[in-house]
Enzyme design. Structure first.
Site, PDB file in Angstrom:
ATOM      1  N   CYS A 130      88.018  27.744  34.429  1.00  0.00           N
ATOM      2  CA  CYS A 130      86.665  27.800  34.973  1.00  0.00           C
ATOM      3  C   CYS A 130      86.526  26.788  36.122  1.00  0.00           C
ATOM      4  CB  CYS A 130      85.639  27.561  33.877  1.00  0.00           C
ATOM      5  SG  CYS A 130      83.953  28.003  34.379  1.00  0.00           S
ATOM      6  N   ASP A 199      80.602  21.890  28.080  1.00  0.00           N
ATOM      7  CA  ASP A 199      79.151  22.115  28.198  1.00  0.00           C
ATOM      8  C   ASP A 199      78.417  21.385  27.091  1.00  0.00           C
ATOM      9  OD1 ASP A 199      80.587  24.567  29.482  1.00  0.00           O
ATOM     10  OD2 ASP A 199      78.582  24.463  30.377  1.00  0.00           O
TER      11      ASP A 199
HETATM   12  P1  RI2 Z   1      81.116  20.198  34.890  1.00  0.00           P
HETATM   13  C1  RI2 Z   1      80.600  25.237  33.221  1.00  0.00           C
HETATM   14  O1  RI2 Z   1      79.716  26.215  32.729  1.00  0.00           O
HETATM   15  C2  RI2 Z   1      81.997  25.407  32.692  1.00  0.00           C
HETATM   16  O2  RI2 Z   1      82.040  25.823  31.343  1.00  0.00           O
HETATM   17  C3  RI2 Z   1      82.521  24.005  32.892  1.00  0.00           C
HETATM   18  O3  RI2 Z   1      83.704  23.741  32.175  1.00  0.00           O
HETATM   19  C4  RI2 Z   1      81.332  23.193  32.399  1.00  0.00           C
HETATM   20  O4  RI2 Z   1      80.188  23.898  32.890  1.00  0.00           O
HETATM   21  C5  RI2 Z   1      81.294  21.761  32.798  1.00  0.00           C
HETATM   22  O5  RI2 Z   1      81.210  21.623  34.183  1.00  0.00           O
HETATM   23  P2  RI2 Z   1      79.033  27.347  33.711  1.00  0.00           P
HETATM   24  O6  RI2 Z   1      77.766  26.691  34.238  1.00  0.00           O
HETATM   25  O7  RI2 Z   1      79.858  19.528  34.428  1.00  0.00           O
HETATM   26  O8  RI2 Z   1      79.989  27.743  34.769  1.00  0.00           O
HETATM   27  O9  RI2 Z   1      82.345  19.409  34.487  1.00  0.00           O
HETATM   28  O10 RI2 Z   1      78.689  28.478  32.772  1.00  0.00           O
HETATM   29  O11 RI2 Z   1      81.090  20.505  36.361  1.00  0.00           O
END
Ligand code: RI2
Length: 311
Positions: A130, A199
């Site tokens: 991701c 998350d």
């Molecule tokens: P940072 C994201 O969720 C991903 O799951 C990623 O690993 C997590 O948030 C943490 O992201 P989404 O918003 O805070 O893409 O480390 O569903 O940037």
């Protein structure tokens, strides 16, 4: 008093125009800052009511990243416990606490990068999934220290946040390979470390992260590859200490496939999954590098205020 900006941020979080657990939290803090600066309430009570309403709108945007309610509740807690009685003072406090939250959050990512990079060795191939700014900071930091590393990143269907990751890493000059999510196990033997974001982190150390994370962890375990999680302490979930389960967001089926082309078929779009602590070697936080089993300690130390006398 206007909720216009707050509602706009909430919609942008829902549509994932603003995404990533850390960014969601900072945007919510910024929305509360804007709300406070635009508020015309001249009584403390009405200012606080408006602020709480704004907080509720923001919290309801997406359910799985606890960074969002943690940010909102932290700001509200600081304002409500400030002893200020005038709306002007409450306004200033909200603005300052929101700014402080945003600054600390950015600083936390930098620290995670520094601490996490120590666990990446010269010559390592690092897998990520991701698009996590905390995980990417670890990788960039290791590269910045002159370590000769390579990255393998999975796409993260259906929203393909992996594309953002590979572009970001390539911009730094880091040799990066993009794979489909289902290729993870096929390439795991070439991987030395996995670094992902989070998350939410539950009291037992389980990590809620983008769908697909748990099968990467399983695959890493099978291949004896170290599995690291990079996450700020405000991604630890206080309510899980009291038995709450983290809600896994289910998004629109149309993000996966056009339902019209699959009539009579259920299309499920789970956005996150749960990686059990047994598959996690380390969690890198801005307060230090910890085993997943220490999650409960982090929650006790950082979120005593949130759980209060409900312990
Ligand atoms: P940072 C994201 O969720 C991903 O799951 C990623 O690993 C997590 O948030 C943490 O992201 P989404 O918003 O805070 O893409 O480390 O569903 O940037």
């Amino acid at each position: 008093m206007t909720l216009e900006y707050v509602s706009e941020v909430s919609e942008r979080i829902q549509s994932m125009e603003i995404r990533g657990a850390g960014k969601i939290a900072r945007s919510a803090a910024e929305a509360l800052r804007v709300f406070a600066s635009e508020s015309t309430a001249d009584e403390a009570q009405s200012f606080l009511e408006g602020l709480r309403e704004a907080g509720d709108v923001l919290i309801s945007s997406r359910p799985s990243a606890v960074s969002l309610p943690n940010a909102v509740k932290y700001i509200l807690y600081r304002v409500e416990n400030s002893k200020a009685t005038e709306s002007d003072d409450l306004r200033k406090i909200t603005i300052n606490v929101a700014k402080e939250f945003i600054e600390n959050s950015l600083e936390a990512v930098d620290k995670i990068g520094l601490y996490g990079a120590k666990r990446i060795d010269d010559g390592d191939t690092v897998m990520t999934h991701c698009n996590s700014s905390a995980a990417i900071e670890v990788i960039k930091s290791a590269w910045g220290e002159g370590k000769d590393i390579k990255v393998i990143a999975s796409e993260a269907r259906p929203r393909y946040q992996g594309y953002i990751t590979v572009r970001e890493l390539a911009k730094e000059g880091i040799p990066t390979t993009l794979i489909v999510d289902s290729a993870v196990r096929a390439v795991m033997k070439k991987v030395n470390k996995v670094v992902v974001g989070a998350d939410s982190i539950a009291a037992n150390g389980a990590v809620i992260n983008k769908i697909g994370t748990s099968q990467i962890a399983l695959s890493a375990q099978e291949a004896r590859v170290l599995f690291f999680v990079a996450a700020e302490t405000y991604k630890f979930h206080p309510e899980t200490c009291l038995g709450d389960i983290v809600e896994i967001e289910e998004r629109e089926p149309s993000e996966v496939a056009d339902p019209k082309e699959f009539e009579g078929i259920t299309i499920k779009n789970l956005a996150f999954d749960v990686t059990p602590p047994e598959y996690i070697d380390l969690i890198v936080t801005e307060k230090g590098v910890i085993p997943p089993q220490a999650a409960i300690m982090v929650i006790k130390e950082e979120f005593g205020w949130a759980v209060g006398d409900r312990w």
